[in-house]
Enzyme design. Structure first.
Site, PDB file in Angstrom:
ATOM      1  N   THR A   1      45.841  44.401  48.322  1.00  0.00           N
ATOM      2  CA  THR A   1      44.366  44.484  48.741  1.00  0.00           C
ATOM      3  C   THR A   1      44.336  43.162  49.740  1.00  0.00           C
ATOM      4  O   THR A   1      45.030  42.493  49.677  1.00  0.00           O
ATOM      5  CB  THR A   1      43.284  44.357  47.728  1.00  0.00           C
ATOM      6  OG1 THR A   1      43.504  42.987  47.337  1.00  0.00           O
ATOM      7  CG2 THR A   1      43.479  45.056  46.759  1.00  0.00           C
TER       8      THR A   1
ATOM      9  N   ARG B   1      35.189  47.804  49.085  1.00  0.00           N
ATOM     10  CA  ARG B   1      36.458  47.629  49.524  1.00  0.00           C
ATOM     11  C   ARG B   1      37.426  47.162  48.592  1.00  0.00           C
ATOM     12  O   ARG B   1      37.100  47.372  47.349  1.00  0.00           O
ATOM     13  CB  ARG B   1      36.516  46.299  50.657  1.00  0.00           C
ATOM     14  CG  ARG B   1      36.200  45.038  49.947  1.00  0.00           C
ATOM     15  CD  ARG B   1      36.034  43.989  50.872  1.00  0.00           C
ATOM     16  NE  ARG B   1      35.115  43.950  51.954  1.00  0.00           N
ATOM     17  CZ  ARG B   1      34.962  43.263  52.997  1.00  0.00           C
ATOM     18  NH1 ARG B   1      35.684  42.123  53.028  1.00  0.00           N
ATOM     19  NH2 ARG B   1      33.746  43.377  53.800  1.00  0.00           N
TER      20      ARG B   1
ATOM     21  N   ASN C   1      33.399  44.303  39.169  1.00  0.00           N
ATOM     22  CA  ASN C   1      34.516  44.118  39.818  1.00  0.00           C
ATOM     23  C   ASN C   1      34.338  43.043  41.011  1.00  0.00           C
ATOM     24  O   ASN C   1      35.368  42.433  41.199  1.00  0.00           O
ATOM     25  CB  ASN C   1      34.747  45.224  40.469  1.00  0.00           C
ATOM     26  CG  ASN C   1      35.771  45.195  41.694  1.00  0.00           C
ATOM     27  OD1 ASN C   1      37.191  45.386  41.246  1.00  0.00           O
ATOM     28  ND2 ASN C   1      35.574  45.354  42.819  1.00  0.00           N
TER      29      ASN C   1
ATOM     30  N   VAL D   1      25.783  40.041  43.596  1.00  0.00           N
ATOM     31  CA  VAL D   1      25.866  39.825  42.256  1.00  0.00           C
ATOM     32  C   VAL D   1      25.402  38.472  42.017  1.00  0.00           C
ATOM     33  O   VAL D   1      25.244  38.111  40.503  1.00  0.00           O
ATOM     34  CB  VAL D   1      27.304  40.050  41.570  1.00  0.00           C
ATOM     35  CG1 VAL D   1      27.695  41.509  41.936  1.00  0.00           C
ATOM     36  CG2 VAL D   1      28.291  39.035  42.341  1.00  0.00           C
TER      37      VAL D   1
ATOM     38  N   LYS E   1      37.740  32.962  35.727  1.00  0.00           N
ATOM     39  CA  LYS E   1      38.297  34.159  34.861  1.00  0.00           C
ATOM     40  C   LYS E   1      38.375  34.052  33.470  1.00  0.00           C
ATOM     41  O   LYS E   1      38.014  34.923  32.765  1.00  0.00           O
ATOM     42  CB  LYS E   1      39.396  34.691  35.675  1.00  0.00           C
ATOM     43  CG  LYS E   1      39.491  35.038  37.113  1.00  0.00           C
ATOM     44  CD  LYS E   1      38.522  36.354  37.327  1.00  0.00           C
ATOM     45  CE  LYS E   1      38.441  36.693  39.045  1.00  0.00           C
ATOM     46  NZ  LYS E   1      37.482  38.018  38.958  1.00  0.00           N
TER      47      LYS E   1
ATOM     48  N   TYR F   1      39.632  29.130  40.271  1.00  0.00           N
ATOM     49  CA  TYR F   1      39.423  30.499  40.091  1.00  0.00           C
ATOM     50  C   TYR F   1      40.009  30.957  38.748  1.00  0.00           C
ATOM     51  O   TYR F   1      39.307  31.625  37.877  1.00  0.00           O
ATOM     52  CB  TYR F   1      40.428  31.202  40.882  1.00  0.00           C
ATOM     53  CG  TYR F   1      40.725  32.486  41.128  1.00  0.00           C
ATOM     54  CD1 TYR F   1      39.749  33.405  41.547  1.00  0.00           C
ATOM     55  CD2 TYR F   1      41.808  33.133  40.502  1.00  0.00           C
ATOM     56  CE1 TYR F   1      39.617  34.972  41.545  1.00  0.00           C
ATOM     57  CE2 TYR F   1      41.932  34.531  40.475  1.00  0.00           C
ATOM     58  CZ  TYR F   1      41.013  35.197  40.936  1.00  0.00           C
ATOM     59  OH  TYR F   1      41.018  36.729  40.869  1.00  0.00           O
TER      60      TYR F   1
END
Length: 248
Positions: free
Chosen positions: A188, A16, A88, A62, A157, A153
Site C-alpha cells: 500500500t 484507501r 482499520n 476516528v 499496536k 508505532y
C-alpha cells in the site's frame, strides 16, 4: 467463502489501501459496507465505485468521539443494527527513538490506539442489544515483532492487542466477539511510501510482499459467522516474515 449477506459492517479508513480492499471484498460477499473516512469526498468516491446497493459513505474521523456517535447512530437508524466493526484506520510515523517528538507519539496514540477504543465503545451498546456482534481490529505484526524506527508505532499496536484480548473476555458472554488481524508488509502507499517494493521481501518465506486482498480475506472470516467460536484470536498474515528470512 464467508457469507456476509444481510450483514451491515462499518470499516474505518476505508477510503484507501487495506481499508478500501476490505470494503470491496466484504461487499462482494454480500455485506452492506459503511465506508468510514475522515475525508468524506473520498468515502463517497469509494462507495460509488462499489455501488449503492452494497456501500454508503460515512464521515468519520476516528479520533473524534462525537463523529463515532453520529456514524453509529445513523447506521442503526437506517439498518436497525450493526453486525460488525472493522477498526482499520491507522497512521505510521517512523523515526529513531531519540527523534520521536511528543506530538508524533500523541498522533499515533490518537489514531492507532484511542481511535480503536472509541470505535469499540461506540458499537458495543447496539451489539449488546442484538446480543451479537463482531469487532475486528486490524493491527500489525509490529505489536509483537517491531522493526527499527517504529517504537512509538509498535507501542500503540501492542496496546490494541492487550485491549482487544481484555475486551474479548468481558464481552464474550454478551455475544460480542473481538478478534485481530496482524498484517506484515502489505503493498500500500503507507507501506511503500511511493518508493516501490523493497528488495527485502524477496527473502521472506513466501518470497513477496503481501496484497491488500489477502488482509481482506482474513477480515471477512472474522467478521462472518464462520468464525463464531473465535474471540481474542490473532491471525497473522505476513508471508512468514516473522519466522525469519530465507537468506543463508
Amino acid at each position: 467463502m464467508p457469507d456476509l449477506k444481510n450483514h451491515v459492517i462499518l470499516i474505518t479508513g476505508a477510503n484507501r489501501g487495506q481499508g478500501q480492499a476490505i470494503a470491496q471484498h466484504l461487499a462482494t460477499l454480500g455485506a452492506m459496507v459503511g465506508i468510514g473516512a475522515r475525508n468524506y469526498d473520498e468515502a463517497k468516491e469509494v462507495a460509488k465505485a462499489i455501488g449503492e446497493d452494497h456501500a454508503f459513505p460515512v464521515q468519520l474521523d476516528v479520533t473524534k468521539e462525537l463523529e463515532w456517535k453520529s456514524a453509529v447512530d445513523k447506521i442503526v437508524s437506517k439498518f436497525n443494527k450493526i453486525d460488525a466493526l472493522v477498526n482499520n484506520a491507522g497512521i505510521l510515523i517512523r523515526k529513531p527513538f531519540t527523534e520521536i517528538t511528543l506530538n508524533d507519539y500523541q498522533q499515533l496514540i490518537n489514531v492507532n490506539q484511542l481511535g480503536v477504543f472509541l470505535g469499540m465503545q461506540a458499537v458495543i451498546p447496539q451489539m449488546e442489544k442484538q446480543q451479537k456482534g463482531s469487532i475486528v481490529n486490524n493491527v500489525s505484526i509490529s505489536a509483537f515483532a517491531p522493526i527499527s524506527k517504529s517504537s512509538a508505532y509498535a507501542a500503540t499496536k501492542a496496546s490494541v492487542v492487550a485491549m482487544s484480548k481484555a475486551a474479548a473476555i468481558e464481552l464474550g458472554q454478551k455475544g460480542i466477539r473481538v478478534n485481530m488481524v496482524h498484517p506484515g508488509g502489505i503493498e500500500t502507499e503507507m507501506a511503500t511510501q511511493g518508493n516501490g517494493v523493497p528488495a527485502y521481501y524477496d527473502s521472506v518465506p513466501l518470497g513477496r510482499i503481501g496484497q491488500p486482498i489477502e488482509i481482506a480475506r482474513a477480515v471477512a472470516f472474522l467478521a462472518s459467522d464462520e468464525s463464531s467460536y473465535c474471540t481474542g484470536t490473532e491471525i497473522v498474515v505476513d508471508g512468514g516474515m516473522t519466522l525469519g528470512t530465507t537468506d543463508e
